[in-house]
Structures are given as C-alpha cells and as structure tokens.
Write an enzyme that holds these catalytic residues in place. Sequence first.
Site, PDB file in Angstrom:
ATOM      1  N   CYS A   2      58.475-107.272 -34.761  1.00  0.00           N
ATOM      2  CA  CYS A   2      58.183-106.744 -33.754  1.00  0.00           C
ATOM      3  C   CYS A   2      56.628-107.413 -32.806  1.00  0.00           C
ATOM      4  O   CYS A   2      56.001-107.917 -33.700  1.00  0.00           O
ATOM      5  CB  CYS A   2      58.161-105.372 -33.384  1.00  0.00           C
ATOM      6  SG  CYS A   2      59.516-104.631 -34.403  1.00  0.00           S
ATOM      7  N   ARG A  27      58.718-112.623 -31.525  1.00  0.00           N
ATOM      8  CA  ARG A  27      58.704-111.815 -32.448  1.00  0.00           C
ATOM      9  C   ARG A  27      59.910-110.749 -32.671  1.00  0.00           C
ATOM     10  O   ARG A  27      60.038-109.976 -33.602  1.00  0.00           O
ATOM     11  CB  ARG A  27      57.410-111.027 -32.518  1.00  0.00           C
ATOM     12  CG  ARG A  27      56.238-111.761 -32.281  1.00  0.00           C
ATOM     13  CD  ARG A  27      54.867-111.144 -32.067  1.00  0.00           C
ATOM     14  NE  ARG A  27      54.720-110.393 -33.536  1.00  0.00           N
ATOM     15  CZ  ARG A  27      53.833-110.685 -34.437  1.00  0.00           C
ATOM     16  NH1 ARG A  27      53.266-111.902 -34.356  1.00  0.00           N
ATOM     17  NH2 ARG A  27      53.752-110.091 -35.645  1.00  0.00           N
ATOM     18  N   TRP A  74      62.206-106.019 -33.263  1.00  0.00           N
ATOM     19  CA  TRP A  74      63.438-106.754 -33.915  1.00  0.00           C
ATOM     20  C   TRP A  74      63.756-105.645 -34.940  1.00  0.00           C
ATOM     21  O   TRP A  74      62.883-105.012 -35.595  1.00  0.00           O
ATOM     22  CB  TRP A  74      62.691-107.841 -34.769  1.00  0.00           C
ATOM     23  CG  TRP A  74      63.608-108.741 -35.357  1.00  0.00           C
ATOM     24  CD1 TRP A  74      64.626-109.642 -34.953  1.00  0.00           C
ATOM     25  CD2 TRP A  74      63.901-108.861 -36.968  1.00  0.00           C
ATOM     26  NE1 TRP A  74      65.188-110.283 -36.024  1.00  0.00           N
ATOM     27  CE2 TRP A  74      64.912-109.595 -37.279  1.00  0.00           C
ATOM     28  CE3 TRP A  74      63.277-107.852 -37.869  1.00  0.00           C
ATOM     29  CZ2 TRP A  74      65.322-109.685 -38.698  1.00  0.00           C
ATOM     30  CZ3 TRP A  74      63.850-108.114 -39.206  1.00  0.00           C
ATOM     31  CH2 TRP A  74      64.753-109.036 -39.613  1.00  0.00           C
ATOM     32  N   ASN A 100      54.465-102.534 -35.506  1.00  0.00           N
ATOM     33  CA  ASN A 100      55.103-103.623 -36.089  1.00  0.00           C
ATOM     34  C   ASN A 100      54.971-103.506 -37.571  1.00  0.00           C
ATOM     35  O   ASN A 100      53.590-103.474 -38.207  1.00  0.00           O
ATOM     36  CB  ASN A 100      54.190-104.798 -35.535  1.00  0.00           C
ATOM     37  CG  ASN A 100      54.444-106.254 -36.359  1.00  0.00           C
ATOM     38  OD1 ASN A 100      53.568-106.953 -36.357  1.00  0.00           O
ATOM     39  ND2 ASN A 100      55.533-106.291 -36.849  1.00  0.00           N
ATOM     40  N   GLY A 101      56.137-103.600 -38.343  1.00  0.00           N
ATOM     41  CA  GLY A 101      55.950-103.583 -39.769  1.00  0.00           C
ATOM     42  C   GLY A 101      56.884-102.348 -40.402  1.00  0.00           C
ATOM     43  O   GLY A 101      57.834-102.214 -39.846  1.00  0.00           O
ATOM     44  N   GLU A 487      68.093-128.742 -43.505  1.00  0.00           N
ATOM     45  CA  GLU A 487      67.552-128.589 -42.400  1.00  0.00           C
ATOM     46  C   GLU A 487      68.532-128.540 -41.217  1.00  0.00           C
ATOM     47  O   GLU A 487      68.740-127.859 -40.371  1.00  0.00           O
ATOM     48  CB  GLU A 487      66.188-129.199 -41.821  1.00  0.00           C
ATOM     49  CG  GLU A 487      65.687-129.024 -40.805  1.00  0.00           C
ATOM     50  CD  GLU A 487      65.331-127.626 -40.245  1.00  0.00           C
ATOM     51  OE1 GLU A 487      65.335-126.842 -41.225  1.00  0.00           O
ATOM     52  OE2 GLU A 487      65.091-127.379 -39.189  1.00  0.00           O
ATOM     53  N   LYS A 491      69.677-125.459 -39.042  1.00  0.00           N
ATOM     54  CA  LYS A 491      69.597-125.609 -37.507  1.00  0.00           C
ATOM     55  C   LYS A 491      70.916-125.101 -36.693  1.00  0.00           C
ATOM     56  O   LYS A 491      70.942-124.354 -35.805  1.00  0.00           O
ATOM     57  CB  LYS A 491      69.076-127.066 -37.166  1.00  0.00           C
ATOM     58  CG  LYS A 491      68.349-127.036 -35.866  1.00  0.00           C
ATOM     59  CD  LYS A 491      66.808-126.971 -35.937  1.00  0.00           C
ATOM     60  CE  LYS A 491      66.549-125.701 -36.699  1.00  0.00           C
ATOM     61  NZ  LYS A 491      65.154-125.266 -36.950  1.00  0.00           N
ATOM     62  N   GLU A 494      71.744-121.484 -37.350  1.00  0.00           N
ATOM     63  CA  GLU A 494      70.715-120.614 -36.623  1.00  0.00           C
ATOM     64  C   GLU A 494      71.320-120.398 -34.997  1.00  0.00           C
ATOM     65  O   GLU A 494      71.293-119.323 -34.617  1.00  0.00           O
ATOM     66  CB  GLU A 494      69.216-121.169 -36.729  1.00  0.00           C
ATOM     67  CG  GLU A 494      68.723-120.790 -37.651  1.00  0.00           C
ATOM     68  CD  GLU A 494      67.088-121.447 -37.544  1.00  0.00           C
ATOM     69  OE1 GLU A 494      66.235-120.821 -37.919  1.00  0.00           O
ATOM     70  OE2 GLU A 494      66.978-122.584 -37.158  1.00  0.00           O
ATOM     71  N   HIS A 510      80.943-131.680 -57.159  1.00  0.00           N
ATOM     72  CA  HIS A 510      80.734-130.552 -58.069  1.00  0.00           C
ATOM     73  C   HIS A 510      80.858-129.175 -57.192  1.00  0.00           C
ATOM     74  O   HIS A 510      80.369-128.134 -57.654  1.00  0.00           O
ATOM     75  CB  HIS A 510      79.386-130.352 -58.729  1.00  0.00           C
ATOM     76  CG  HIS A 510      78.853-131.566 -59.480  1.00  0.00           C
ATOM     77  ND1 HIS A 510      79.560-131.758 -60.531  1.00  0.00           N
ATOM     78  CD2 HIS A 510      78.027-132.491 -59.028  1.00  0.00           C
ATOM     79  CE1 HIS A 510      79.086-133.040 -61.198  1.00  0.00           C
ATOM     80  NE2 HIS A 510      78.191-133.541 -60.055  1.00  0.00           N
ATOM     81  N   LYS A 609      61.085-115.655 -33.817  1.00  0.00           N
ATOM     82  CA  LYS A 609      60.450-116.863 -34.222  1.00  0.00           C
ATOM     83  C   LYS A 609      59.580-116.591 -35.433  1.00  0.00           C
ATOM     84  O   LYS A 609      59.205-117.519 -36.333  1.00  0.00           O
ATOM     85  CB  LYS A 609      59.709-116.957 -32.799  1.00  0.00           C
ATOM     86  CG  LYS A 609      58.676-118.435 -33.152  1.00  0.00           C
ATOM     87  CD  LYS A 609      59.660-119.588 -32.803  1.00  0.00           C
ATOM     88  CE  LYS A 609      58.835-120.822 -33.223  1.00  0.00           C
ATOM     89  NZ  LYS A 609      59.782-121.800 -33.602  1.00  0.00           N
TER      90      LYS A 609
HETATM   91  C1  G6P Z   1      61.807-117.380 -38.844  1.00  0.00           C
HETATM   92  C2  G6P Z   1      62.255-118.566 -37.928  1.00  0.00           C
HETATM   93  C3  G6P Z   1      62.296-119.838 -38.251  1.00  0.00           C
HETATM   94  C4  G6P Z   1      61.242-120.270 -39.402  1.00  0.00           C
HETATM   95  C5  G6P Z   1      60.658-119.300 -40.394  1.00  0.00           C
HETATM   96  C6  G6P Z   1      59.198-119.610 -40.935  1.00  0.00           C
HETATM   97  O1  G6P Z   1      62.860-117.436 -39.892  1.00  0.00           O
HETATM   98  O2  G6P Z   1      63.636-118.021 -37.434  1.00  0.00           O
HETATM   99  O3  G6P Z   1      62.756-120.886 -37.361  1.00  0.00           O
HETATM  100  O4  G6P Z   1      61.316-121.417 -39.904  1.00  0.00           O
HETATM  101  O5  G6P Z   1      60.865-118.118 -39.596  1.00  0.00           O
HETATM  102  O6  G6P Z   1      58.427-119.554 -39.766  1.00  0.00           O
HETATM  103  P1  G6P Z   1      56.994-120.129 -39.950  1.00  0.00           P
HETATM  104  O7  G6P Z   1      56.203-119.481 -38.646  1.00  0.00           O
HETATM  105  O8  G6P Z   1      56.393-119.344 -41.198  1.00  0.00           O
HETATM  106  O9  G6P Z   1      57.032-121.582 -40.050  1.00  0.00           O
END
Ligand code: G6P
Length: 614
Positions: A2, A27, A74, A100-101, A487, A491, A494, A510, A609
């Site tokens: 958050c 956040r 969040w 937050n936490g 990746e 992506k 997500e 496999h 994020k």
């Molecule tokens: C979250 C985001 C991802 C990101 C990850 C690491 O899970 O949704 O997109 O890659 O955190 O974030 P950072 O700020 O440590 O790169």
Amino acid sequence: MCGIIGYIGKGLAQESLIDGLRRLEYRGYDSAGVAFHEGNEFCMSRETGRVQNLADSVQKNSSQSSLGIAHTRWATHGAVTVPNTHPHVSHDGKFVMVHNGVIENFGALKHFLSGKGIEFNSETDSEVLCNLIAYNYSELLNEKDRLIDAVRIALAQCRGAYGIAVLCLDYSETMIGARRGSPLVVGLGDDANFIASDASAFVGRAKEAVFLNDGELAILKGTDFRITTLEGQEAKAVAHPVDQISEEVEIGDFDSFMEKEIYEQPTALKNTLRGRFGDDGTTAKLGGLEGHEEELRNLDRIIFVACGTARHACMVGEYLIERLARVPVEVEHASEFRYRNSPKAEKSLVIAVSQSGETLDTLEAVREAKTKGLLTLGITNVVGSSLARETDGGVYQRVGPEIGVASTKAFSSQVCLCAMLGLALGRMRDLSPMDGQGIVEALNDLPDLVSRVLQQGEQIRELALKYSKAEHLLFMGRQSLYPVALEGALKLKEISYAHAEGYPAAELKHGPIALINPECPSIFIVEGSELSAKTIANMQEVKARQGPVLAIAPEGVEIPKEAADDVFRLPVAHEVVRPILANLPLQLFAYHFARLRGLDVDKPRNLAKSVTVE
Ligand code: G6P
C-alpha cells in the site's frame, strides 16, 4: 503493502492528499481512503476501487482541514471492502492510522485487546495496531509525552513490518510517522510538511525529503519536525532535494503508460548508456562501482537477488556475465535467498536488482547478505530508494519513472546494465580489447536497433489479434533467450490473465509438449547462432502435433515454411543485445493481446508495481 501520505500545514490538506494517492497508486489500487482532523472529530471517506472513486467522493464534501492522512490499499489481511479500507479508527474514536506492511503477531494482539473489551470493525492487522496505540494512550493518562510514548510502546509490542502515519484527536497540530521494514519519508515544504511511502507523493509540494531509517519515528508538529529512534533518542535528519519529476509522468498521446514506456525504450536506453564507457572504447565505466575495483577484480562468485521481471533480467545477466567475465553467477529469488543456508564465500558479490528499489523481499535479501559480511551492489531506477541507500554501491538505470505495473523499459535497461557489468568485469580479466570494443559498439547501436523493432509494432498487433483467443500459450528460447521466454510469458499472464509458461526450448519434450494442441500456440525465440537449427527442430515437433507456431527470428536465419505459421523478424545484432531486442515483440504482443481483450494494462488485477510486503 500500500501507499500512505499525510499532510500537516497551513493550507488545505485535501488536494495534496488525493494528488499524493494518485502518485502512490502503483503500490496498490484495491481501495483508498482519507481522514481529516476536524477539531473535535475525524472526517473520513473510504471507497473500494481506484483512487478516482475516492476523489469523486471527497469532491462532493470538501474538507477545510489542514491535517490529514490517506492510503491506497493492496489487500493483505481481509477482502477488498470499505471496512477493511484505511484509515482505521480506534474503538474510542481518538486515533486514526494508515499502515503499509504486515503486523505478524496481530492475532495475539487482537486477542489481548478483545480481552479488554475492544471491538473491531475490520479483518485487518492495521486496525489492531491502531487500537493498540489507543489502548496504550489510555493507560498513560498522566505522562508528559503521552502520545509519542503510546505509539512507541505499541510499536515495540508489534512483530512484522510497518510504515505508519497516525493522528490523535487530542492533538490538532501533530502527526506521527514510524517505519520498520516498509519505507517512509518526510517531505519538507514552505507551507506544509508530509509523511509518505515515497517522495513521488509530494513532488511539486515539498522541496526536501528526509528518508527515515528502520526503527525511527518522525514527529511533525506545526511546521517543525524531529526524528527519534523508537527508544526515544534524537536521530539525525539528513535532507535531500526532491527530484522534480512530475512532467515525466504524463501519458501524452499514448493509450496507456505501458505503451508509452515500451516506445520510450530507445531514449531510455540512451540514458542508461550515456557517459558510461571508458575513453579507449573497450570497456564500461560505471561510476557507482568506483572504490570497489579491487573487490570486483578478485570476485569468485556473483549472486543476483531480485523478483519478477527484474529476476528475469538477472537471468539474462547470468548468461552474459559468465560469457564475458567467466565469473560464476547464480540468480536467486530474493525471497528464497534470505532463508537459505547458502555457504558463505568470502569473495562473493551480491547484486540486487529492483526497478523501484523498494521490493521488500529484495531489500531483505540485501540485509541478509550484509549480515553475512558480503559486498552488496544495487541496480535500481529510483534515486534515493531504499535499495540505493542500503547497498555498498550501485548503478542507476536512469529510465525515468515507470508507471505501468508490468515492467518494460526497466527490464531492457537492467539487461543493458548487466551486459555493461559483464563487459567491465570481463575487461578486468580475460576479455580482449577487440572483443570489448565490439561489445561497446553493439551497446551504442542498441537504441537505434530498438527503434527499428518498435517500428514493426503493427505486425505484432496483427499477430496478437490472430492468437487473441488462446487461453494457454508457451514461450520457448535457449541460453540468454530462455529468460526472455520466461519474461514474455510473465508479461502476457500479468496483463491478459491468459495462462502462459516459458521454457528452455529443449525442455519442450520433457513435459510441455503434452499441452500442445491446435488451441495452444507456441512462441519460439530463435537465437541466430549455431543453436538455431535445434530450436527450429523443436518448432517442427510442435507443428507435427498441430500446434500453431510463431517464430521470432533474426533476419537471415532461414525458417522452413513447415516449421512456423508466422515469423517476426529481428535485426541482426551482437549476442549481448539480442535478448533486449527479442523481448520487444513479446512486450508488444502482451500489450496488444490484453488491449484486444479490453483490459486495463496499466493496473492489472491483484498486482501492484512495488511489493513492499514479504
Ligand atoms: C512486482 C511487479 C513486477 C516487478 C516486481 C519487482 O511484482 O508487479 O512488475 O517486476 O514487483 O519489482 P522491482 O521494483 O523490485 O523491480
């Protein structure tokens, strides 16, 4: 997790708080709320959904208060409902708090408080902490520093992580903040001061920022402030100028921040690269590593710690650094590293990679590495972030704020910096000046090659349209393109919620090959090296089982007609930059795939994020 923000000043709190919440929405965006100190009561508004819902609701009922706290959530403890939305108010109405936490022992504390007759309105751990402060306050009736002591005592009773802002009805000119594990920063302006999860929340309103250390308390009174430890000793407040970055976060003509950030990559990479090569043109020169040359020259192991997309960038780095510098490299999920009994090697270097520099798992991994006496470096995009402050040295990505939750330009620049690190370490060891020069040239050419690939965006949109009905997709690549496959799959899942998995291409037989059918497309990233023939053979294995195949391959690598339904071409490039180029069509594929499904790519469901809880 958050985002939190508090305002204390001479003006009206409302606009700064709502604006701050918008900037903190990366956040978390499950729900949002605000509380104003109105003299003899707290005035609260709380709404589920985006900050905009809260903004609409407070607009109708404007507050004249100059003291308030706000929160964007969040969800951790308790569903996304109004009662679980912050701020939380204590049972006696005396305290409001945003948090937050995660308070790990909230169950035991709740049991204790329930025994005192206190009732709860939410399922959150945060409401428990708010009530614990109120309870301690009621027990400290005649104390001089009653408010501050009540907060201190309550925090000493908590286990877990917190960044909090607290108001008390009896104090119309005081706001208290405290942190342990979760970030908190005090913003200092002309007419107002702030407490927030990060400095972006008060850009344009505060001139200086004071970052709290773990175990510190900020006491903001009128226009004054001081920092103490939780035990009550005065602590040093170091003020940093606040970067005035607001103009960089405008969306411009783009449909979403994600699209904007994808197309920003040529410029972003130019900024990552700028001024970072040695004068002889054969090596990289990373200022943040200065002073550590001796340790870097004598390294015998590198351990990368990171989460999500950043970890995939590290995995590319593993291939590149081992190849260029011949140093053994391991990549750990930051959350796993912390709890492992990995044998300590004196000459190990821990490199933490995090766009935000605030991912708690990554920070905790760094703290663990430091406990073990290891040298730690950070690669991060956010200047002044916790990662930047806690590591022994490091490198900034310089790609500007990344707003889209799905990381795009940050990944490219992290891979680019890993290649530069591999080059610098390689040149300290065996890498020849000629090879070094070739890599410097390849990196300098990278922004133009990225532009060329992005110009083919329309072709990717058409491919995304063709495959947009698929609910299961496989991504395959070898060597440094294997993490790119991971990746690409990450992506896609997500932002589109389709199921996608990444594999080393040879692993197909496999297990994953059992998933192949006409409804499950496979995306193969072809290397452009002697390995290409093997990957093409894997493509043929999929085609033989009626699986659709999309190949992403460099110009000049012949893809037989029967091996792929579609081919997207990449420019021919040096192996160190191929992973970055190969990832671009996958970013665009995920973007269009999700947009064609009508989804909000900037704020995908359940994600945030920056993840500031373990
Ligand atoms: C979250 C985001 C991802 C990101 C990850 C690491 O899970 O949704 O997109 O890659 O955190 O974030 P950072 O700020 O440590 O790169």
